[in-house]
Scaffold this motif. Structure first.
Motif, mmCIF file in Angstrom:
data_model
loop_
_atom_site.group_PDB
_atom_site.id
_atom_site.type_symbol
_atom_site.label_atom_id
_atom_site.label_comp_id
_atom_site.label_asym_id
_atom_site.label_seq_id
_atom_site.Cartn_x
_atom_site.Cartn_y
_atom_site.Cartn_z
ATOM 1 N N PRO A 49 -82.090 65.058 -0.011
ATOM 2 C CA PRO A 49 -80.625 65.635 -0.050
ATOM 3 C C PRO A 49 -79.907 64.503 0.793
ATOM 4 O O PRO A 49 -80.521 63.749 1.800
ATOM 5 C CB PRO A 49 -80.770 66.831 0.378
ATOM 6 C CG PRO A 49 -81.888 67.066 1.191
ATOM 7 C CD PRO A 49 -82.957 66.179 0.517
ATOM 8 N N GLU A 61 -81.243 79.439 -4.986
ATOM 9 C CA GLU A 61 -80.537 80.053 -6.248
ATOM 10 C C GLU A 61 -81.480 80.007 -7.433
ATOM 11 O O GLU A 61 -81.535 80.721 -8.313
ATOM 12 C CB GLU A 61 -79.299 79.156 -6.705
ATOM 13 C CG GLU A 61 -78.208 79.702 -5.791
ATOM 14 C CD GLU A 61 -76.843 79.179 -6.326
ATOM 15 O OE1 GLU A 61 -76.992 78.152 -6.991
ATOM 16 O OE2 GLU A 61 -75.871 79.754 -5.967
ATOM 17 N N GLU A 62 -82.261 78.841 -7.428
ATOM 18 C CA GLU A 62 -82.994 78.413 -8.432
ATOM 19 C C GLU A 62 -84.322 77.619 -8.006
ATOM 20 O O GLU A 62 -84.329 77.014 -7.322
ATOM 21 C CB GLU A 62 -82.399 77.713 -9.525
ATOM 22 C CG GLU A 62 -83.068 77.393 -11.035
ATOM 23 C CD GLU A 62 -82.366 76.478 -11.793
ATOM 24 O OE1 GLU A 62 -83.191 76.080 -12.718
ATOM 25 O OE2 GLU A 62 -80.948 76.122 -11.794
ATOM 26 N N ARG A 64 -87.334 75.164 -9.510
ATOM 27 C CA ARG A 64 -87.755 74.546 -10.408
ATOM 28 C C ARG A 64 -89.238 74.081 -10.215
ATOM 29 O O ARG A 64 -89.802 74.567 -9.409
ATOM 30 C CB ARG A 64 -86.757 73.197 -10.695
ATOM 31 C CG ARG A 64 -85.506 73.689 -10.837
ATOM 32 C CD ARG A 64 -84.609 72.426 -11.146
ATOM 33 N NE ARG A 64 -83.100 72.888 -11.169
ATOM 34 C CZ ARG A 64 -82.242 71.834 -11.551
ATOM 35 N NH1 ARG A 64 -82.152 70.735 -11.147
ATOM 36 N NH2 ARG A 64 -80.971 72.289 -11.715
ATOM 37 N N SER A 67 -88.703 71.119 -7.352
ATOM 38 C CA SER A 67 -87.550 71.207 -6.621
ATOM 39 C C SER A 67 -87.096 72.642 -6.631
ATOM 40 O O SER A 67 -87.365 73.372 -7.368
ATOM 41 C CB SER A 67 -86.561 70.046 -7.107
ATOM 42 O OG SER A 67 -86.127 70.574 -8.362
ATOM 43 N N MET A 68 -85.919 72.751 -5.960
ATOM 44 C CA MET A 68 -85.088 73.980 -5.700
ATOM 45 C C MET A 68 -83.615 73.678 -5.594
ATOM 46 O O MET A 68 -83.254 72.658 -5.283
ATOM 47 C CB MET A 68 -85.657 74.851 -4.779
ATOM 48 C CG MET A 68 -85.675 74.506 -3.386
ATOM 49 S SD MET A 68 -86.243 75.279 -2.253
ATOM 50 C CE MET A 68 -87.837 75.799 -2.682
ATOM 51 N N VAL A 69 -82.938 74.616 -6.388
ATOM 52 C CA VAL A 69 -81.246 74.498 -6.121
ATOM 53 C C VAL A 69 -81.171 75.375 -5.144
ATOM 54 O O VAL A 69 -81.403 76.620 -4.883
ATOM 55 C CB VAL A 69 -80.566 74.885 -7.410
ATOM 56 C CG1 VAL A 69 -79.215 74.797 -7.352
ATOM 57 C CG2 VAL A 69 -81.196 74.052 -8.517
ATOM 58 N N ARG A 71 -77.860 76.911 -2.260
ATOM 59 C CA ARG A 71 -76.587 77.200 -2.138
ATOM 60 C C ARG A 71 -76.169 76.953 -0.511
ATOM 61 O O ARG A 71 -76.811 77.742 0.225
ATOM 62 C CB ARG A 71 -75.810 78.538 -2.641
ATOM 63 C CG ARG A 71 -74.829 78.912 -2.459
ATOM 64 C CD ARG A 71 -73.656 77.859 -3.329
ATOM 65 N NE ARG A 71 -73.708 78.170 -4.714
ATOM 66 C CZ ARG A 71 -73.280 77.255 -5.485
ATOM 67 N NH1 ARG A 71 -72.535 76.497 -5.155
ATOM 68 N NH2 ARG A 71 -73.457 77.414 -6.901
ATOM 69 N N GLN A 80 -73.751 73.166 -3.653
ATOM 70 C CA GLN A 80 -74.983 73.184 -4.410
ATOM 71 C C GLN A 80 -75.873 71.779 -4.113
ATOM 72 O O GLN A 80 -75.531 70.693 -4.404
ATOM 73 C CB GLN A 80 -74.866 73.390 -5.959
ATOM 74 C CG GLN A 80 -75.998 73.834 -6.684
ATOM 75 C CD GLN A 80 -75.513 74.011 -8.240
ATOM 76 O OE1 GLN A 80 -74.990 73.507 -8.615
ATOM 77 N NE2 GLN A 80 -76.557 74.654 -8.958
ATOM 78 N N VAL A 81 -76.971 72.004 -3.579
ATOM 79 C CA VAL A 81 -77.955 70.954 -3.311
ATOM 80 C C VAL A 81 -79.303 71.245 -4.088
ATOM 81 O O VAL A 81 -79.873 72.202 -3.848
ATOM 82 C CB VAL A 81 -78.247 70.972 -1.680
ATOM 83 C CG1 VAL A 81 -79.067 69.937 -1.273
ATOM 84 C CG2 VAL A 81 -76.799 70.947 -0.924
ATOM 85 N N ILE A 82 -79.596 70.106 -4.565
ATOM 86 C CA ILE A 82 -80.803 70.111 -5.251
ATOM 87 C C ILE A 82 -81.781 69.240 -4.370
ATOM 88 O O ILE A 82 -81.592 67.981 -3.957
ATOM 89 C CB ILE A 82 -80.790 69.566 -6.714
ATOM 90 C CG1 ILE A 82 -79.880 70.255 -7.646
ATOM 91 C CG2 ILE A 82 -82.195 69.300 -7.368
ATOM 92 C CD1 ILE A 82 -79.856 69.652 -8.767
#
Length: 95
Positions: A49, A61-62, A64, A67-69, A71, A80-82
């Motif tokens: 990031p 939030e999610e 993957r 990775s992850m999403v 807030r 929103q940061v991936i």
């Protein structure tokens, strides 16, 4: 010669390599809604990031595959940061 305007400019002290296990990030399991700290690992440039998010606390939030999403509150906004798993660590609350 003009100054560099790259993605990692002025990050010498922010992105120093930390001494930690490379597998520790992958062995940890995370859940949606959990709080994590964005702790950038400069040894892995993939999924890194932006440095403005270094040290901020966000909620997952999610999740993957790699990775992850997140807030992340920045001022009055929610960004929103991936980020990949290497660049986050669980939040340890003092208790």
């Amino acid at each position: 010669m003009p100054n560099s305007l790259g993605f990692r400019r002025k990050t010498r002290s922010v992105l120093k390599a930390k001494k930690r296990s490379p597998l520790g990030a992958f062995l940890r399991s995370y859940n949606v809604g959990e709080s994590v700290v964005i702790d950038i690992d400069s040894r892995q440039p993939k999924g890194m990031p932006h440095r403005r998010f270094q040290g901020l606390v966000g909620r997952i939030e999610e999740i993957r595959r790699r990775s992850m999403v997140l807030r992340v509150p920045v001022g009055e906004k929610q960004k929103q940061v991936i980020a990949r798993l290497e660049h986050v660590r669980p939040l340890k609350l003092a208790g």
